[in-house]
Design an enzyme around this catalytic site. Structure first.
Site, mmCIF file in Angstrom:
data_model
loop_
_atom_site.group_PDB
_atom_site.id
_atom_site.type_symbol
_atom_site.label_atom_id
_atom_site.label_comp_id
_atom_site.label_asym_id
_atom_site.label_seq_id
_atom_site.Cartn_x
_atom_site.Cartn_y
_atom_site.Cartn_z
ATOM 1 N N GLY A 43 34.271 31.308 27.135
ATOM 2 C CA GLY A 43 34.344 29.956 27.681
ATOM 3 C C GLY A 43 33.111 29.680 28.506
ATOM 4 O O GLY A 43 32.366 30.591 28.876
ATOM 5 N N GLU B 280 30.639 43.493 29.083
ATOM 6 C CA GLU B 280 30.010 42.370 28.390
ATOM 7 C C GLU B 280 28.571 42.175 28.868
ATOM 8 O O GLU B 280 28.315 42.152 30.069
ATOM 9 C CB GLU B 280 30.850 41.109 28.656
ATOM 10 C CG GLU B 280 30.363 39.842 27.985
ATOM 11 C CD GLU B 280 31.316 38.666 28.262
ATOM 12 O OE1 GLU B 280 32.460 38.884 28.713
ATOM 13 O OE2 GLU B 280 30.895 37.512 28.028
#
Ligand code: OSB
Ligand code: MG
Length: 377
Positions: free
Chosen positions: A299, A222
């Protein structure tokens, strides 16, 4: 954009902006810095006796995005909420793109997401249903901050796998990457593991290092490169096998269209706060789904209020990978909603009450509040 037709005209009479500090049970470190406590910003919109709730995900420092708790508070209190008080909720939809306000997606998302909760409660439906979600429970994983030692990391990975989490995300940075990932793989040869660099690397300097991670069979890496880059990510994806997932670089539907066009990765982490709200999240979801890119819900160490929005969003069909949506107890000694979030067998149930489906614990919220501003129509 919110649904074309809101239930019926309603006047938003009051908006309450609150800040409350909440201690994380564990220090959380990413490549750009660490967090021990969150300054949670909550927004409540009141119309006809119904309350819509949201949480602004901006962090204390500008290490993840340029927005911080204080810039978001400023934009909300000086611009967005006074403007909202001038409108009724039908017109409030025009606030969401807010053509007179550039940037500040996290501040804008707070207003937009509270309007979604309000609208679904007024209709008596779940936020999930208003969004077009389908799942009753969503697969979830856990994001582990950079640990002091590899032994600490291995202990946590083992514990969370045993609890049933379906994805383990490990934060990496230069010097805490290859060897650390190798240690994890040695202990857990087939576990669903991914790495999140939060922009710790650059091309061409780190190309070999990133390519070396192919041997670990990661689900994805990521945001390896700069927070605002799409071009180098496209180059990188052509050079490595591990799927690249974009987080910081996707701030809008326009960004994702560019990423799809350039091939800047193969997966997108959608955080409604980062992209200006739920409508923008839906547009990104739809674009990725049409292109065959899986998405998952990230999140921002939210309390149960932000998490409830995330769980509802993650129930859409394109969210095929486990989200960074963990138990309340993984973040907080005590959450500010009832019931707390608790997964079973790696699945987080989508709350089944109207709107976000969890109840803000107002007594506790009031007790913890350190800053409050009220706006009246
Ligand atoms: O990059 O996904 C990230 C938390 C704060 C800032 C950035 C990130 C994160 C997380 C935590 O990974 C995800 C969670 O809320 O559990
Ligand atoms: Mg990330």
């Amino acid at each position: 954009m919110l649904p074309e037709r809101l239930h019926k005209r309603m006047n938003i009479r009051r908006a309450v902006l609150r800040e409350l500090p909440l201690q994380l049970t564990e220090f959380f470190e990413i490549s750009s810095g660490g967090t021990q406590a969150r300054r949670i910003v909550l927004l409540t919109l009141e119309a006809d006796g119904v309350e819509g709730w949201s949480e602004c995900v901006a962090g204390d420092t500008p290490g993840y995005s340029y927005e911080t708790t204080d810039t978001a508070w400023h934009v909300l209190s000086r611009w967005l909420l006074p403007a909202l008080m001038e409108l009724d909720a039908d017109d409030a939809r025009t606030l969401v793109p807010a053509p007179w306000l550039r940037g500040h997606p996290m501040a804008r998302a707070a207003v937009e997401m509270a309007l979604w909760d309000l609208e679904s409660k007024r209709r008596g439906v779940r936020l999930r249903d208003l969004l077009g979600g389908v799942a009753e429970a969503v697969p979830v994983g856990v994001s582990i901050g950079i640990q002091r030692t590899d032994a600490d990391l291995v202990e946590r990975v083992g514990r969370y796998l045993a609890e049933g989490y379906r994805k383990i995300k490990i934060k990496i940075k230069s010097g805490r990457d290859i060897e650390m990932l190798r240690t994890v793989r040695d202990h857990f040869p087939t576990a669903p593991v991914m790495a999140d660099a939060n922009s710790a690397y650059a091309l061409p300097a780190d190309l070999d290092r990133l390519a070396a991670m192919d041997e670990f069979d990661l689900m994805m890496i990521e945001q390896p490169l700069s927070h605002d880059d799409l071009l180098d990510h496209a180059t990188l994806q052509r050079c490595i096998e591990t799927p690249v997932c974009l987080d910081e670089s996707i701030r809008s539907h326009g960004d994702v269209r560019l990423a799809l066009h350039l091939g800047s990765g193969r997966i997108v982490n959608i955080k409604p706060g980062r992209v200006g709200g739920l409508a923008s999240s839906l547009a990104i979801h739809d674009a990725c789904r049409a292109a065959g890119w899986p998405v998952w819900c990230g999140g921002m160490l939210e309390s149960g209020i932000g998490r409830a929005h995330n769980v509802a969003l993650a129930s859409l069909p394109g969210f095929t990978l486990p989200g960074d949506i963990s138990n309340s107890s993984r973040y907080w000694a005590e959450d500010i909603v009832y019931p707390e979030f608790a997964m079973a067998d790696g699945l987080m149930p989508v709350p089944d009450g109207a709107g976000i489906g969890v109840t803000p614990r107002k007594d506790r919220i009031d007790r913890l509040t350190t800053r409050m501003e009220v706006f009246e129509a």
